[in-house]
Design a protein around this motif. Structure first.
Motif, PDB file in Angstrom:
ATOM      1  N   ALA A 136       0.697  -1.179   0.000  1.00  0.00           N
ATOM      2  CA  ALA A 136      -0.035  -0.068   0.102  1.00  0.00           C
ATOM      3  C   ALA A 136       0.835   1.336   0.090  1.00  0.00           C
ATOM      4  N   VAL A 137       2.071   1.112   0.660  1.00  0.00           N
ATOM      5  CA  VAL A 137       2.959   2.413   0.743  1.00  0.00           C
ATOM      6  C   VAL A 137       3.542   2.411  -0.349  1.00  0.00           C
ATOM      7  N   GLU A 138       4.140   1.256  -1.040  1.00  0.00           N
ATOM      8  CA  GLU A 138       5.318   1.314  -2.145  1.00  0.00           C
ATOM      9  C   GLU A 138       4.869   1.323  -3.645  1.00  0.00           C
ATOM     10  N   ASP A 139       3.481   0.914  -3.742  1.00  0.00           N
ATOM     11  CA  ASP A 139       2.919   0.740  -5.022  1.00  0.00           C
ATOM     12  C   ASP A 139       2.547   2.274  -5.428  1.00  0.00           C
ATOM     13  N   LYS A 140       2.441   2.418  -6.788  1.00  0.00           N
ATOM     14  CA  LYS A 140       1.885   3.678  -7.464  1.00  0.00           C
ATOM     15  C   LYS A 140       0.577   3.388  -8.145  1.00  0.00           C
ATOM     16  N   GLU A 141       0.268   2.273  -8.301  1.00  0.00           N
ATOM     17  CA  GLU A 141      -1.066   2.217  -9.049  1.00  0.00           C
ATOM     18  C   GLU A 141      -2.329   2.115  -8.075  1.00  0.00           C
ATOM     19  N   MET A 143      -5.304   0.938  -8.250  1.00  0.00           N
ATOM     20  CA  MET A 143      -6.082  -0.136  -8.312  1.00  0.00           C
ATOM     21  C   MET A 143      -5.584  -1.355  -7.173  1.00  0.00           C
ATOM     22  N   VAL A 144      -4.124  -1.143  -7.377  1.00  0.00           N
ATOM     23  CA  VAL A 144      -3.171  -2.133  -6.528  1.00  0.00           C
ATOM     24  C   VAL A 144      -3.323  -1.539  -4.982  1.00  0.00           C
ATOM     25  N   VAL A 145      -3.287  -0.299  -4.869  1.00  0.00           N
ATOM     26  CA  VAL A 145      -3.303   0.314  -3.534  1.00  0.00           C
ATOM     27  C   VAL A 145      -4.598   0.053  -2.765  1.00  0.00           C
ATOM     28  N   THR A 146      -5.748   0.208  -3.797  1.00  0.00           N
ATOM     29  CA  THR A 146      -6.959  -0.041  -3.365  1.00  0.00           C
ATOM     30  C   THR A 146      -7.347  -1.462  -2.771  1.00  0.00           C
ATOM     31  N   ALA A 147      -6.781  -2.400  -3.737  1.00  0.00           N
ATOM     32  CA  ALA A 147      -6.914  -4.062  -3.313  1.00  0.00           C
ATOM     33  C   ALA A 147      -6.432  -3.966  -1.846  1.00  0.00           C
ATOM     34  N   ALA A 148      -5.016  -3.313  -1.822  1.00  0.00           N
ATOM     35  CA  ALA A 148      -4.368  -3.716  -0.529  1.00  0.00           C
ATOM     36  C   ALA A 148      -5.183  -3.168   0.755  1.00  0.00           C
ATOM     37  N   ILE A 149      -5.659  -2.155   0.548  1.00  0.00           N
ATOM     38  CA  ILE A 149      -6.313  -1.500   1.569  1.00  0.00           C
ATOM     39  C   ILE A 149      -7.578  -2.293   2.077  1.00  0.00           C
ATOM     40  N   SER A 165      -3.060   4.009  10.768  1.00  0.00           N
ATOM     41  CA  SER A 165      -2.096   5.213  10.428  1.00  0.00           C
ATOM     42  C   SER A 165      -1.518   5.177   9.077  1.00  0.00           C
ATOM     43  N   MET A 166      -1.106   3.891   8.641  1.00  0.00           N
ATOM     44  CA  MET A 166      -0.869   3.857   7.277  1.00  0.00           C
ATOM     45  C   MET A 166      -1.832   4.068   6.379  1.00  0.00           C
ATOM     46  N   ILE A 167      -3.257   3.672   6.529  1.00  0.00           N
ATOM     47  CA  ILE A 167      -4.212   3.955   5.517  1.00  0.00           C
ATOM     48  C   ILE A 167      -4.410   5.543   5.522  1.00  0.00           C
ATOM     49  N   GLU A 168      -4.301   6.132   6.644  1.00  0.00           N
ATOM     50  CA  GLU A 168      -4.603   7.617   6.520  1.00  0.00           C
ATOM     51  C   GLU A 168      -3.399   8.321   5.736  1.00  0.00           C
ATOM     52  N   PHE A 169      -2.297   7.860   5.854  1.00  0.00           N
ATOM     53  CA  PHE A 169      -1.198   8.543   5.124  1.00  0.00           C
ATOM     54  C   PHE A 169      -1.425   8.324   3.639  1.00  0.00           C
ATOM     55  N   VAL A 170      -1.666   6.941   3.372  1.00  0.00           N
ATOM     56  CA  VAL A 170      -1.925   6.800   2.013  1.00  0.00           C
ATOM     57  C   VAL A 170      -3.072   7.667   1.513  1.00  0.00           C
ATOM     58  N   HIS A 171      -4.067   7.663   2.156  1.00  0.00           N
ATOM     59  CA  HIS A 171      -5.537   8.510   1.648  1.00  0.00           C
ATOM     60  C   HIS A 171      -4.902   9.913   1.383  1.00  0.00           C
ATOM     61  N   ARG A 172      -4.154  10.596   2.287  1.00  0.00           N
ATOM     62  CA  ARG A 172      -3.780  11.865   2.236  1.00  0.00           C
ATOM     63  C   ARG A 172      -2.770  12.021   0.781  1.00  0.00           C
ATOM     64  N   LYS A 173      -2.022  11.225   0.557  1.00  0.00           N
ATOM     65  CA  LYS A 173      -1.257  11.116  -0.433  1.00  0.00           C
ATOM     66  C   LYS A 173      -1.817  11.147  -1.555  1.00  0.00           C
ATOM     67  N   TYR A 174      -2.663  10.291  -1.966  1.00  0.00           N
ATOM     68  CA  TYR A 174      -3.594  10.146  -2.942  1.00  0.00           C
ATOM     69  C   TYR A 174      -4.482  11.184  -3.299  1.00  0.00           C
ATOM     70  N   LEU A 188     -12.658   4.017   3.528  1.00  0.00           N
ATOM     71  CA  LEU A 188     -13.794   4.251   4.494  1.00  0.00           C
ATOM     72  C   LEU A 188     -14.291   2.787   5.117  1.00  0.00           C
ATOM     73  N   ASN A 189     -14.293   1.720   4.042  1.00  0.00           N
ATOM     74  CA  ASN A 189     -14.596   0.369   4.404  1.00  0.00           C
ATOM     75  C   ASN A 189     -13.592  -0.075   5.490  1.00  0.00           C
ATOM     76  N   ALA A 190     -12.490   0.155   5.303  1.00  0.00           N
ATOM     77  CA  ALA A 190     -11.362  -0.315   6.276  1.00  0.00           C
ATOM     78  C   ALA A 190     -11.528   0.558   7.405  1.00  0.00           C
ATOM     79  N   TYR A 191     -11.675   1.495   7.694  1.00  0.00           N
ATOM     80  CA  TYR A 191     -11.842   2.231   8.866  1.00  0.00           C
ATOM     81  C   TYR A 191     -12.929   1.642   9.470  1.00  0.00           C
TER      82      TYR A 191
END
Length: 243
Positions: A136-141, A143-149, A165-174, A188-191
Motif C-alpha cells: 500500500a505504501v510502495e505501489d503507485k497504481e 488499483m493495487v493500493v485499493t486492493a491492499a487497503i 495510521s498507514m491508511i490515513e497516510f496513503v489517503h492523504r497522499k492520493y 472508508l470501508n477499512a476504517y
C-alpha cells in the motif's frame, strides 16, 4: 444322495462368493489408500512447486494461471508458507522485484498485483498484513493500493494503530496527487472494519472528514463518509453514557 450333492455344491458357491467379495473389499481399500496418498502429495509439495514455478515466470499468462491455482488453494484452506510466499511475490511483482529487457520493466502487471492482494486478504495472517502494508505504501497504481487497503480491512489486524495510521497516510497522499472515488471508498470501508481496534481516533476522523468534504469524490462516497462519522460519534456517546 442327490440332495447331499446339491447342498455341497451350494455351499461351495457361497464360499466362493464370500472369498471373491472379501478380495474385492481389500482391493478397494488398497486403491482408496493409494488415491489418498496421491491426493495428499498433489495437494502439498507438487501443488506448491507448480504454483511457485508459474508465479516466478515472466509470462503474464503463467502468472494468471498461478493466481487461479492460488485462489483454489486459499479457498480450500491450503495456506502453506509456500502459498503465502507465492502470493507475497506476486503482490510485489514489477515493483519490489523487477525483470528488465533493454532497460524496460517486463513484469509490471498491476492487475496481477491487485489480485494477489485480494487473495492475501483471505489468508488473514500477520505475514499477509505486513506484506499488504508495504504494498500500500510502495505501489503507485491506485488499483493495487485499493486492493491492499481493502484486504487490510478484511484481515482486521491493527496493533498500536499501525494499519489505520498507514491508511490515513496513503489517503492523504492520493487525495493530493490522484483522488479516486474507488480508493476513498475502500479507505472508508477499512476504517469501518478497524474502528473498534483504533486507540486514537483523531487522525482517522480527520481523514473521514476530508473525504466527506472533497467534491472530487462521488456523492455516494461522501455520503458514506458522513454515515461513518455519525456511527463513530454515536459509539462515542454510548461509551460516555456507560461510564
Amino acid at each position: 444322495m442327490k440332495a447331499t450333492k446339491l447342498i455341497t455344491a451350494l455351499a461351495c458357491i457361497l464360499v466362493s462368493q464370500a472369498v471373491f467379495a472379501q478380495e474385492q473389499t481389500v482391493k478397494s481399500q488398497k486403491s482408496a489408500k493409494e488415491t489418498t496418498v496421491e491426493d495428499e502429495y498433489m495437494g502439498g509439495s507438487a501443488e506448491s512447486a507448480l504454483i511457485s514455478e508459474l508465479a516466478a515466470s515472466d509470462d503474464y499468462d503463467n502468472k494468471q494461471l498461478a493466481l487461479s491455482y492460488l485462489a483454489d488453494a486459499v479457498d480450500g484452506g491450503r495456506t502453506s508458507p509456500e502459498i503465502v510466499a507465492s502470493l507475497s511475490g506476486l503482490a510485489g511483482e514489477g515493483v519490489r522485484t523487477q525483470s528488465r529487457t533493454n532497460g524496460r520493466v517486463t513484469n509490471n502487471f498491476p492487475d496481477v498485483r491487485a489480485s494477489a492482494c485480494d487473495l492475501l486478504g483471505k489468508v488473514q495472517t500477520e505475514e499477509a498484513k505486513n506484506t499488504l502494508v508495504s504494498i500500500a505504501v510502495e505501489d503507485k497504481e491506485p488499483m493495487v493500493v485499493t486492493a491492499a487497503i481493502r484486504s487490510l480491512g478484511n484481515i482486521g489486524i491493527n496493533d498500536n494503530d499501525e494499519v489505520v495510521s498507514m491508511i490515513e497516510f496513503v489517503h492523504r497522499k492520493y487525495a493530493v496527487l490522484n483522488p479516486t472515488s474507488s480508493l476513498a471508498l475502500e479507505v472508508l470501508n477499512a476504517y469501518e472494519k478497524l474502528e473498534g481496534s483504533v486507540q486514537d481516533k483523531n487522525a482517522m476522523v480527520a481523514s473521514i472528514v476530508a473525504i466527506r468534504s472533497n467534491t472530487r469524490y462521488a456523492k455516494s462516497v461522501r455520503d458514506k463518509a458522513q454515515q461513518l462519522l455519525n456511527s463513530i460519534q454515536q459509539g462515542g456517546s454510548k461509551k460516555k453514557d456507560s461510564e
